[in-house]
Write a protein that holds these residues in place. Structure first.
Motif, PDB file in Angstrom:
ATOM      1  N   CYS A  25     -26.146  66.951  20.153  1.00  0.00           N
ATOM      2  CA  CYS A  25     -26.537  65.644  20.694  1.00  0.00           C
ATOM      3  C   CYS A  25     -27.624  65.013  19.835  1.00  0.00           C
ATOM      4  N   GLY A  26     -28.602  65.825  19.436  1.00  0.00           N
ATOM      5  CA  GLY A  26     -29.680  65.316  18.596  1.00  0.00           C
ATOM      6  C   GLY A  26     -29.199  64.880  17.229  1.00  0.00           C
ATOM      7  N   CYS A  27     -28.312  65.668  16.628  1.00  0.00           N
ATOM      8  CA  CYS A  27     -27.769  65.309  15.307  1.00  0.00           C
ATOM      9  C   CYS A  27     -26.954  64.023  15.392  1.00  0.00           C
ATOM     10  N   SER A  28     -26.152  63.877  16.446  1.00  0.00           N
ATOM     11  CA  SER A  28     -25.343  62.673  16.618  1.00  0.00           C
ATOM     12  C   SER A  28     -26.241  61.450  16.781  1.00  0.00           C
ATOM     13  N   ARG A  29     -27.285  61.588  17.582  1.00  0.00           N
ATOM     14  CA  ARG A  29     -28.223  60.477  17.784  1.00  0.00           C
ATOM     15  C   ARG A  29     -28.948  60.130  16.485  1.00  0.00           C
ATOM     16  N   PHE A  30     -29.376  61.167  15.749  1.00  0.00           N
ATOM     17  CA  PHE A  30     -30.088  60.938  14.489  1.00  0.00           C
ATOM     18  C   PHE A  30     -29.199  60.216  13.483  1.00  0.00           C
ATOM     19  N   MET A  31     -27.934  60.628  13.383  1.00  0.00           N
ATOM     20  CA  MET A  31     -27.033  60.010  12.415  1.00  0.00           C
ATOM     21  C   MET A  31     -26.779  58.540  12.764  1.00  0.00           C
ATOM     22  N   SER A  52     -19.544  48.686   6.729  1.00  0.00           N
ATOM     23  CA  SER A  52     -18.406  49.432   6.183  1.00  0.00           C
ATOM     24  C   SER A  52     -18.560  50.899   6.562  1.00  0.00           C
ATOM     25  N   TYR A  53     -17.638  51.386   7.394  1.00  0.00           N
ATOM     26  CA  TYR A  53     -17.695  52.800   7.796  1.00  0.00           C
ATOM     27  C   TYR A  53     -17.491  53.708   6.582  1.00  0.00           C
ATOM     28  N   THR A  54     -16.550  53.347   5.713  1.00  0.00           N
ATOM     29  CA  THR A  54     -16.257  54.179   4.543  1.00  0.00           C
ATOM     30  C   THR A  54     -17.475  54.313   3.638  1.00  0.00           C
ATOM     31  N   LYS A  55     -18.199  53.203   3.462  1.00  0.00           N
ATOM     32  CA  LYS A  55     -19.363  53.220   2.580  1.00  0.00           C
ATOM     33  C   LYS A  55     -20.464  54.128   3.129  1.00  0.00           C
ATOM     34  N   ILE A  56     -20.694  54.052   4.444  1.00  0.00           N
ATOM     35  CA  ILE A  56     -21.745  54.873   5.047  1.00  0.00           C
ATOM     36  C   ILE A  56     -21.292  56.329   5.138  1.00  0.00           C
ATOM     37  N   ALA A  57     -20.010  56.562   5.422  1.00  0.00           N
ATOM     38  CA  ALA A  57     -19.505  57.936   5.500  1.00  0.00           C
ATOM     39  C   ALA A  57     -19.634  58.649   4.156  1.00  0.00           C
ATOM     40  N   ASN A  58     -19.545  57.905   3.054  1.00  0.00           N
ATOM     41  CA  ASN A  58     -19.710  58.503   1.724  1.00  0.00           C
ATOM     42  C   ASN A  58     -21.149  58.945   1.463  1.00  0.00           C
ATOM     43  N   LEU A  59     -22.083  58.433   2.266  1.00  0.00           N
ATOM     44  CA  LEU A  59     -23.482  58.835   2.124  1.00  0.00           C
ATOM     45  C   LEU A  59     -23.801  60.133   2.862  1.00  0.00           C
ATOM     46  N   LEU A  60     -22.864  60.593   3.692  1.00  0.00           N
ATOM     47  CA  LEU A  60     -23.100  61.799   4.490  1.00  0.00           C
ATOM     48  C   LEU A  60     -23.428  63.035   3.636  1.00  0.00           C
ATOM     49  N   CYS A  73     -24.596  71.139  12.199  1.00  0.00           N
ATOM     50  CA  CYS A  73     -23.767  70.361  13.127  1.00  0.00           C
ATOM     51  C   CYS A  73     -22.368  70.195  12.548  1.00  0.00           C
ATOM     52  N   HIS A  74     -21.380  70.103  13.419  1.00  0.00           N
ATOM     53  CA  HIS A  74     -19.994  69.913  12.971  1.00  0.00           C
ATOM     54  C   HIS A  74     -19.864  68.546  12.296  1.00  0.00           C
ATOM     55  N   SER A  75     -19.182  68.509  11.155  1.00  0.00           N
ATOM     56  CA  SER A  75     -19.080  67.270  10.370  1.00  0.00           C
ATOM     57  C   SER A  75     -18.382  66.158  11.149  1.00  0.00           C
ATOM     58  N   GLN A  76     -17.386  66.527  11.995  1.00  0.00           N
ATOM     59  CA  GLN A  76     -16.669  65.507  12.768  1.00  0.00           C
ATOM     60  C   GLN A  76     -17.579  64.828  13.795  1.00  0.00           C
ATOM     61  N   GLY A 106     -32.775  61.505  25.382  1.00  0.00           N
ATOM     62  CA  GLY A 106     -32.717  61.629  26.829  1.00  0.00           C
ATOM     63  C   GLY A 106     -31.850  60.601  27.514  1.00  0.00           C
ATOM     64  N   LEU A 107     -31.367  59.589  26.777  1.00  0.00           N
ATOM     65  CA  LEU A 107     -30.521  58.544  27.358  1.00  0.00           C
ATOM     66  C   LEU A 107     -29.120  58.633  26.770  1.00  0.00           C
ATOM     67  N   LYS A 108     -28.131  58.830  27.630  1.00  0.00           N
ATOM     68  CA  LYS A 108     -26.728  58.872  27.222  1.00  0.00           C
ATOM     69  C   LYS A 108     -26.504  59.872  26.094  1.00  0.00           C
ATOM     70  N   GLU A 109     -26.942  61.099  26.314  1.00  0.00           N
ATOM     71  CA  GLU A 109     -26.771  62.160  25.316  1.00  0.00           C
ATOM     72  C   GLU A 109     -25.311  62.618  25.313  1.00  0.00           C
ATOM     73  N   SER A 110     -24.630  62.471  24.178  1.00  0.00           N
ATOM     74  CA  SER A 110     -23.230  62.881  24.093  1.00  0.00           C
ATOM     75  C   SER A 110     -22.808  62.979  22.633  1.00  0.00           C
ATOM     76  N   PHE A 111     -21.692  63.633  22.411  1.00  0.00           N
ATOM     77  CA  PHE A 111     -21.046  63.686  21.101  1.00  0.00           C
ATOM     78  C   PHE A 111     -19.559  63.927  21.324  1.00  0.00           C
ATOM     79  N   ARG A 112     -18.743  63.723  20.278  1.00  0.00           N
ATOM     80  CA  ARG A 112     -17.287  63.735  20.448  1.00  0.00           C
ATOM     81  C   ARG A 112     -16.613  64.541  19.341  1.00  0.00           C
ATOM     82  N   PHE A 113     -15.566  65.274  19.734  1.00  0.00           N
ATOM     83  CA  PHE A 113     -14.697  65.992  18.796  1.00  0.00           C
ATOM     84  C   PHE A 113     -13.338  65.293  18.778  1.00  0.00           C
ATOM     85  N   PRO A 114     -12.868  64.776  17.642  1.00  0.00           N
ATOM     86  CA  PRO A 114     -11.540  64.155  17.602  1.00  0.00           C
ATOM     87  C   PRO A 114     -10.400  65.169  17.489  1.00  0.00           C
ATOM     88  N   GLN A 115     -10.713  66.396  17.093  1.00  0.00           N
ATOM     89  CA  GLN A 115      -9.681  67.420  16.963  1.00  0.00           C
ATOM     90  C   GLN A 115     -10.345  68.796  16.890  1.00  0.00           C
TER      91      GLN A 115
END
Length: 378
Positions: A25-31, A52-60, A73-76, A106-115
């Motif tokens: 949750c913390g890693c997702s919020r930080f990203m 641009s999602y592609t441009k920012i994803a290349n910075l990961l 943290c899981h890359s997905q 502390g607000l809306k803490e969540s993360f998602r796995f697409p697969q």
């Protein structure tokens, strides 16, 4: 037709899994915040705002080298956080939402796995990548192919929402038609004369809520007693929301299952619940009474009820038609005479032209039914 449906369950992780979930949750919020800050910096440099999602994803990969703990943290999970930011910007540019804001701990803490998730319903457990097999409270069967899994935390409890996709054949609805009038004293009145009493979840618990908030005011901020009271208040808000959701789901399910054609008032709740304070130059009138009315309107959740009726009616093979609400409770269903004097009180209707008498909410539902038929056959 292809139908997507979400199934939400409470999960029961062990100690190490809880630490993992909180870390994700913390890693997702930080990203999300890091990408939003980077986007704001780019705007200040060249004054051109193109996300641009592609441009920012290349910075990961570069950010993972700078901050080694992100590799745990899981890359997905990190990629889906950037997808959420992309959706936030799309909603902003299409004027459906405000500019994206930085997420707060502390607000809306969540993360998602697409697969990568696995489900064993017979063993009541779910596999989450880099977290492991987690037990969950299996309250109903899950249908379809898993598309994504969202893990969330609220009030010290952990939940998982499993979105699936499956082929669904729309049944032929055998029910009749009905008109619905929304109100405060009666939550929903049907044109058949049946009505549903309001739950008023917030009104029921607002005394207890006010007491806890007064106690919180006298505590030292961020002390242990202050944090304990904050948790109590959060749990009470969660209980109020759950009570309201349960009432709305039961009511909307009952109406959608029994009626194939549903006509409902197209109420603009945001306009109806606006404050009456006015300005310093032109102060409003009856501010306290309007404030109480606004609170009662929002406690009923008319918009959410309309939304639930919409998709549940489609699942049952029925139709929902929104009807203009103007003068529905002032028009006589017998002679069609419209006048303010027809409704002398909030509950009673008496036509000054033909003398027809009935409950005002029933009259409103009958007029909604008539107008809905006219719209459908027009």
């Amino acid at each position: 037709m292809q139908l997507r449906k979400a199934f939400k369950f409470e999960i029961m992780p062990n100690g190490s899994q809880i630490r993992r979930i909180k870390q994700f949750c913390g890693c997702s919020r930080f990203m999300f915040n890091r990408a939003l800050a980077w986007q704001n910096e780019q705007y200040e440099q060249d004054n051109s705002f193109k996300f641009s999602y592609t441009k920012i994803a290349n910075l990961l990969p570069q950010w993972k080298k700078e901050l080694v703990w992100l590799k745990e943290c899981h890359s997905q999970v990190l990629q889906q956080s950037l997808k959420d930011l992309e959706s936030a910007f799309k909603n902003f540019f299409q004027q459906r939402a405000d500019f994206p804001k930085f997420k707060k701990k502390g607000l809306k803490e969540s993360f998602r796995f697409p697969q990568g998730c696995k489900l064993e319903q017979q063993n009541n457990r779910l596999y989450l990548p880099k977290i492991g097999w987690v037990r969950y409270r299996n309250s109903r069967d899950i249908v379809g192919e898993i598309k994504n899994v969202t893990v969330s935390q609220k009030c010290g409890r952990f939940f998982v929402s499993i979105q699936t996709e499956f082929e669904y054949e729309i049944p032929t609805h055998k029910g009749g038609e009905i008109g619905i009038d929304m109100g405060i004293a009666r939550f929903a009145t049907l044109s058949s004369g049946e009505f549903f009493e309001p739950l008023n979840a917030f009104k029921t618990y607002k005394g207890k809520l006010a007491k806890l908030q007064r106690q919180l005011k006298n505590k030292v901020k961020f002390s242990q007693n202050w944090q304990k009271l904050k948790e109590k208040i959060a749990k009470l808000h969660h209980k109020i929301a759950n009570c309201r959701k349960d009432f709305l789901h039961q009511t909307s399910s009952k109406i959608s299952k029994n009626h194939a054609m549903i006509y409902i008032e197209d109420l603009q709740v945001s306009n109806m619940s606006k404050s009456a304070k006015g300005t310093a130059e032109a102060p409003g009138k009856n501010v306290a009474a309007k404030s109480g009315l606004n609170q009662a309107i929002l406690d009923q959740s008319w918009f959410e009820f309309h939304r639930q009726l919409d998709y549940k009616t489609q699942w049952q093979g029925g139709f929902l038609v929104a009807v203009p609400p103007q003068n529905t409770s002032r028009t006589c269903p017998c002679c069609s005479h419209t006048a303010k004097e027809n409704r002398q009180t909030q509950a009673n209707f008496e036509c000054v032209e033909c003398g027809y008498t009935e409950n005002a909410d029933v009259v409103g539902a009958l007029n909604v039914l008539v107008r809905g038929r006219a719209i459908v056959h027009a």
